[in-house]
Write a protein that holds these residues in place. Sequence first.
Motif, PDB file in Angstrom:
ATOM      1  N   LEU A 118       0.879  -1.058  -0.068  1.00 34.82           N
ATOM      2  CA  LEU A 118       0.151  -0.034   0.038  1.00 34.82           C
ATOM      3  C   LEU A 118       0.765   1.255  -0.062  1.00 34.82           C
ATOM      4  O   LEU A 118       0.416   2.277   0.013  1.00 34.82           O
ATOM      5  CB  LEU A 118      -1.113   0.084   1.236  1.00 34.82           C
ATOM      6  N   VAL A 119       2.040   1.096  -0.180  1.00 41.78           N
ATOM      7  CA  VAL A 119       3.082   2.353   0.067  1.00 41.78           C
ATOM      8  C   VAL A 119       3.682   2.527  -1.458  1.00 41.78           C
ATOM      9  O   VAL A 119       3.793   1.557  -2.030  1.00 41.78           O
ATOM     10  CB  VAL A 119       4.269   1.868   0.813  1.00 41.78           C
ATOM     11  N   HIS A 127       9.161   1.948  -0.899  1.00 45.54           N
ATOM     12  CA  HIS A 127       9.315   0.452  -0.818  1.00 45.54           C
ATOM     13  C   HIS A 127      10.404   0.151   0.042  1.00 45.54           C
ATOM     14  O   HIS A 127      10.498  -0.539   1.041  1.00 45.54           O
ATOM     15  CB  HIS A 127       9.227  -0.196  -1.949  1.00 45.54           C
ATOM     16  N   ARG A 128      11.684   0.827  -0.238  1.00 42.62           N
ATOM     17  CA  ARG A 128      13.105   0.087   0.571  1.00 42.62           C
ATOM     18  C   ARG A 128      13.062   0.804   1.828  1.00 42.62           C
ATOM     19  O   ARG A 128      13.569   0.106   2.830  1.00 42.62           O
ATOM     20  CB  ARG A 128      13.978   0.385  -0.310  1.00 42.62           C
ATOM     21  N   SER A 129      12.584   2.115   2.104  1.00 45.83           N
ATOM     22  CA  SER A 129      12.775   2.737   3.466  1.00 45.83           C
ATOM     23  C   SER A 129      11.890   2.443   4.291  1.00 45.83           C
ATOM     24  O   SER A 129      11.763   2.508   5.551  1.00 45.83           O
ATOM     25  CB  SER A 129      12.847   4.253   3.152  1.00 45.83           C
ATOM     26  N   ASN A 140      -4.009  -0.224  -8.635  1.00 46.02           N
ATOM     27  CA  ASN A 140      -3.648  -0.039 -10.003  1.00 46.02           C
ATOM     28  C   ASN A 140      -2.318   0.817 -10.241  1.00 46.02           C
ATOM     29  O   ASN A 140      -1.899   1.212 -11.353  1.00 46.02           O
ATOM     30  CB  ASN A 140      -5.010   0.711 -10.779  1.00 46.02           C
ATOM     31  N   GLY A 141      -1.902   1.119  -9.068  1.00 42.16           N
ATOM     32  CA  GLY A 141      -0.481   1.830  -9.000  1.00 42.16           C
ATOM     33  C   GLY A 141      -0.704   3.304  -8.788  1.00 42.16           C
ATOM     34  O   GLY A 141       0.241   4.092  -8.655  1.00 42.16           O
ATOM     35  N   ALA A 142      -2.038   3.724  -8.795  1.00 37.37           N
ATOM     36  CA  ALA A 142      -2.376   5.231  -8.771  1.00 37.37           C
ATOM     37  C   ALA A 142      -1.878   5.808  -7.245  1.00 37.37           C
ATOM     38  O   ALA A 142      -2.102   4.995  -6.398  1.00 37.37           O
ATOM     39  CB  ALA A 142      -3.482   5.699  -9.062  1.00 37.37           C
ATOM     40  N   LYS A 143      -1.617   7.041  -7.094  1.00 37.73           N
ATOM     41  CA  LYS A 143      -1.043   7.433  -5.867  1.00 37.73           C
ATOM     42  C   LYS A 143      -2.358   8.193  -5.276  1.00 37.73           C
ATOM     43  O   LYS A 143      -3.269   9.058  -5.981  1.00 37.73           O
ATOM     44  CB  LYS A 143      -0.032   8.559  -5.887  1.00 37.73           C
ATOM     45  N   ILE A 144      -2.578   7.783  -4.144  1.00 37.93           N
ATOM     46  CA  ILE A 144      -3.807   8.634  -3.146  1.00 37.93           C
ATOM     47  C   ILE A 144      -3.303   9.604  -2.032  1.00 37.93           C
ATOM     48  O   ILE A 144      -2.732   8.984  -1.200  1.00 37.93           O
ATOM     49  CB  ILE A 144      -4.861   7.478  -2.807  1.00 37.93           C
TER      50      ILE A 144
END
Length: 486
Positions: free
Chosen positions: A174-175, A180-182, A211-215
């Motif tokens: 969900l990030v 992702h790494r941090s 779907n990859g979109a930022k919220i």
Amino acid sequence: MSFVEKYRLAFEISPVPMLLASMSGEILLANSGFHELFEYDDGELLNQTVDVLVPDAVRSQHPELRDAYYRVPTKRSMGAGRELNGVTKSGKIIALELGLEPVKNGDETWALVAAIDIRQRKSHEERMHLAMNAAASAMVMVNESGGIVFVNMAAEKLFGYANGDLLNRPVELLVPDEFHRSHPVYVGSYMTASETRRMGAGRDLFARHRNGAKIPVGITLTPVDSPDGKLVMSTIIDLSERVAAMEALADKSRELEALNVELSHFAYSASHDLKAPLSSIAGLLAICLEDLEENNHDEVRKNLKTILEISGRSAKKVEGILKIARAGHEKLPIERFSLEETIREIWIDLTGGTNSDTQLVLVMGHSDPVSTELGTLKLILENLISNALRYGDPAKPTHEIHVSSLFEAGFLSVTVADNGIGIPEKNKSEVMQMFRRINEKSGDGLGLALVRKQIDRMGGTLTFTSTEGEGAEFSFSLPLSEASRV
């Protein structure tokens, strides 16, 4: 005393339901608490197999699981990490937690079972889940390793997942990709020193949709201590509507700013375009007074007629300015007219037809009428010709303004050139900037900015060249309507 008798007393005084079973699954001993839990009379379970306590759905698999335990008997919780149920004498399914401990009896290994009824806890958890599913805010609970152990319906809807798809998945799902790494480091740090607080205070936060979109989101973190270890509940608020509202407000602010600029344009255009005709009228009236004293009535009539013409055109000019102001970025009606006559009318309005110091030279490359926005074209020409008049060079014997036009490639091209004082090289970049005044002869710094704005709106171009001391030349081109091309 037999081995079973040694445990009987301990069983009877234990508040915990307890059972002793052999390797074959035979129930050797069960206390009253165990009988009561499974709705049997005291002693009724003895000599039966533990399989009678297992629900029908998994009863056929139970002997295999029992044999597996006796191959490597250890003290542990039974069914750890999954739902565990028993069945009572009446067929009621009850939620349980079972503790297993191996007991040696010679060469045999028996199992000591402690049962805990967790129906009340399960009921409480279900009520909590129902309450959290009814919440409008999205809720996601993660364990110490960052695995998702609970997610409510609002969260599944927000992130685009179906029922249960997120359970036991890493919260990094969900990030946004760039974190992702941090993110696991942040999770570990929070688990070490956890407190209820807003996440990412002072900066914009985004979550990742399926779907990859930022919220855009707001997140509050709440630590939860549980028998399974430390958990973190994230309460997530979707800020998409708020962000959209703020963007809309910003757009309105920009629109209001643009309207203020338009108001300045309008005020300038109204004052600029009426000042010269009023000066011409005042000059002609002064001449009329002189002619009346000399009884030169013919000249008075001639000048009064000119005054009436200028006044009429000025009234129409005001109407044209109002149309342009109301039109904003929309196109005005196309009109068909003579460009040469229009230029001569503008010249009379600006000079009163009496300015003998300046000569107008017209070079018309066509005689056909023009079809375009008459009001806008007048505004453009009035500003360019007015500037040419204003920046005449008194050191030169004659002041000439050349206006030429031609049709080419579907465009009307017009050039206004003069032999005035010209534009200094250092000021060329500022000529068309709003509110820039080059010298004391400059107006309010809106004329050329307004001209360029209208030419841009109509899909045309505006260019200029100038040499200080020699004059300036402004050229513009406008796309013609079909009527002008035939």
